[in-house]
Write a protein that holds these residues in place. Structure first.
Motif, PDB file in Angstrom:
ATOM      1  N   ARG A  41       0.824  -1.213   0.000  1.00  0.00           N
ATOM      2  CA  ARG A  41       0.000   0.000   0.000  1.00  0.00           C
ATOM      3  C   ARG A  41       0.858   1.263   0.000  1.00  0.00           C
ATOM      4  NH1 ARG A  41      -3.892  -0.539   4.930  1.00  0.00           N
ATOM      5  NH2 ARG A  41      -4.264   1.612   4.357  1.00  0.00           N
ATOM      6  N   GLY A  42       2.171   1.119  -0.006  1.00  0.00           N
ATOM      7  CA  GLY A  42       3.054   2.279   0.039  1.00  0.00           C
ATOM      8  C   GLY A  42       3.230   2.754   1.472  1.00  0.00           C
ATOM      9  N   ASN A  43       3.532   4.032   1.629  1.00  0.00           N
ATOM     10  CA  ASN A  43       3.696   4.611   2.960  1.00  0.00           C
ATOM     11  C   ASN A  43       2.324   4.924   3.550  1.00  0.00           C
ATOM     12  OD1 ASN A  43       6.531   4.616   2.839  1.00  0.00           O
ATOM     13  ND2 ASN A  43       6.479   6.489   1.618  1.00  0.00           N
ATOM     14  N   VAL A  44       2.071   4.413   4.745  1.00  0.00           N
ATOM     15  CA  VAL A  44       0.794   4.640   5.412  1.00  0.00           C
ATOM     16  C   VAL A  44       1.064   5.230   6.791  1.00  0.00           C
ATOM     17  CG1 VAL A  44      -1.335   3.586   6.274  1.00  0.00           C
ATOM     18  CG2 VAL A  44      -0.274   2.717   4.183  1.00  0.00           C
ATOM     19  N   LEU A  45       0.447   6.381   7.048  1.00  0.00           N
ATOM     20  CA  LEU A  45       0.551   7.038   8.341  1.00  0.00           C
ATOM     21  C   LEU A  45      -0.543   6.491   9.245  1.00  0.00           C
ATOM     22  CD1 LEU A  45       1.682   9.360  10.146  1.00  0.00           C
ATOM     23  CD2 LEU A  45      -0.127  10.774   9.146  1.00  0.00           C
ATOM     24  N   HIS A  46      -0.154   6.022  10.421  1.00  0.00           N
ATOM     25  CA  HIS A  46      -1.113   5.519  11.402  1.00  0.00           C
ATOM     26  C   HIS A  46      -1.147   6.490  12.576  1.00  0.00           C
ATOM     27  CE1 HIS A  46      -1.704   1.605   9.504  1.00  0.00           C
ATOM     28  NE2 HIS A  46      -0.416   1.671   9.193  1.00  0.00           N
ATOM     29  N   GLY A  47      -2.343   6.870  12.973  1.00  0.00           N
ATOM     30  CA  GLY A  47      -2.511   7.752  14.125  1.00  0.00           C
ATOM     31  C   GLY A  47      -3.388   7.086  15.164  1.00  0.00           C
ATOM     32  N   LYS A  48      -3.050   7.293  16.429  1.00  0.00           N
ATOM     33  CA  LYS A  48      -3.854   6.748  17.527  1.00  0.00           C
ATOM     34  C   LYS A  48      -4.032   7.834  18.575  1.00  0.00           C
ATOM     35  CE  LYS A  48      -3.453   2.541  18.874  1.00  0.00           C
ATOM     36  NZ  LYS A  48      -3.090   1.247  19.460  1.00  0.00           N
ATOM     37  N   PHE A  49      -5.295   8.174  18.854  1.00  0.00           N
ATOM     38  CA  PHE A  49      -5.603   9.130  19.902  1.00  0.00           C
ATOM     39  C   PHE A  49      -5.592   8.402  21.238  1.00  0.00           C
ATOM     40  CE2 PHE A  49      -7.558  11.087  16.183  1.00  0.00           C
ATOM     41  CZ  PHE A  49      -7.087  12.378  16.293  1.00  0.00           C
ATOM     42  N   SER A  50      -5.075   9.075  22.233  1.00  0.00           N
ATOM     43  CA  SER A  50      -4.964   8.473  23.544  1.00  0.00           C
ATOM     44  C   SER A  50      -5.162   9.562  24.588  1.00  0.00           C
ATOM     45  CB  SER A  50      -3.581   7.846  23.679  1.00  0.00           C
ATOM     46  OG  SER A  50      -3.480   7.078  24.830  1.00  0.00           O
ATOM     47  N   PRO A  51      -5.649   9.191  25.766  1.00  0.00           N
ATOM     48  CA  PRO A  51      -5.749  10.210  26.820  1.00  0.00           C
ATOM     49  C   PRO A  51      -4.365  10.737  27.175  1.00  0.00           C
ATOM     50  CG  PRO A  51      -6.827   8.155  27.489  1.00  0.00           C
ATOM     51  CD  PRO A  51      -6.123   7.889  26.207  1.00  0.00           C
ATOM     52  N   SER A  52      -4.333  11.919  27.752  1.00  0.00           N
ATOM     53  CA  SER A  52      -3.048  12.458  28.196  1.00  0.00           C
ATOM     54  C   SER A  52      -2.468  11.553  29.280  1.00  0.00           C
ATOM     55  CB  SER A  52      -3.238  13.882  28.725  1.00  0.00           C
ATOM     56  OG  SER A  52      -4.071  13.860  29.867  1.00  0.00           O
ATOM     57  N   SER A  53      -1.191  11.674  29.521  1.00  0.00           N
ATOM     58  CA  SER A  53      -0.505  10.789  30.460  1.00  0.00           C
ATOM     59  C   SER A  53      -1.120  10.782  31.860  1.00  0.00           C
ATOM     60  CB  SER A  53       0.974  11.161  30.543  1.00  0.00           C
ATOM     61  OG  SER A  53       1.568  10.994  29.286  1.00  0.00           O
TER      62      SER A  53
END
Length: 182
Positions: free
Chosen positions: A75-87
């Protein structure tokens, strides 16, 4: 792309195909952070980044966005993002779950001891109470996610602007500047 959110998840994710090389994306992201409107800040590292809302605008429920790139697949270069609560929020959730697990295990042991001693095993009630509180805590994550939706939108919009930005390459002398990265 901003409108495509799936069913609620504790840690929402997204995948974004990149039309540029990872180095160019991160250079664009760094430029967007430097010249941005001051809403987001970030830390870039080899192959990834962590983005957060600026401290002045941050609230308890403001998320962090963790980014990494999978390179070179079919698929080529794929950016993965994951939202998470602050520390601090993430740490509080873990502490609550550990505390509730201790209450449930303690209640089960105490109830078993009461049963063994032919006493009314009322301590067994701590087990479903702990499970109920754990379910409420799990649901609180979705409440926080709803409250942080605007911040999530800001972080994702910054990433999409950086992914769509075309990096200017220096052109040969006497030739006009060209835009590349498509």
């Amino acid at each position: 792309m901003l409108g495509e959110m799936s069913a609620p998840r504790v840690r929402p994710t997204f995948a974004l195909p990149l039309a540029v090389e990872p180095q160019r994306f991160f250079a664009g992201l760094e430029g967007a952070l430097a010249s941005g409107d001051g809403v987001c800040r970030g830390h870039l590292f080899e192959g990834g980044a962590i983005l957060r809302i600026e401290p002045e605008a941050r609230r308890l429920w403001s998320p962090a966005l963790y980014l990494h790139i999978d390179s070179g697949g079919e698929r080529g270069n794929v950016l993965h993002g994951k939202f998470s609560p602050s520390s601090p929020v993430w740490t509080a959730f873990v502490a609550i779950y550990i505390g509730l697990a201790c209450v449930a295990i303690g209640g089960a042991c105490w109830g078993l001891a009461q049963s063994t001693l032919d006493r009314p095993p009322w301590a067994f009630l701590l087990v479903p109470l702990a499970l109920l509180l754990a379910a409420f805590t799990y649901g609180a994550a979705f409440i926080g996610q709803g409250l942080g939706a605007e911040d999530m939108h800001e972080l994702r919009a910054l990433v999409e602007r950086a992914a769509e930005a075309r990096v200017q390459e220096p052109s040969a002398p006497g030739r006009p500047e060209t835009v590349s990265g498509e």
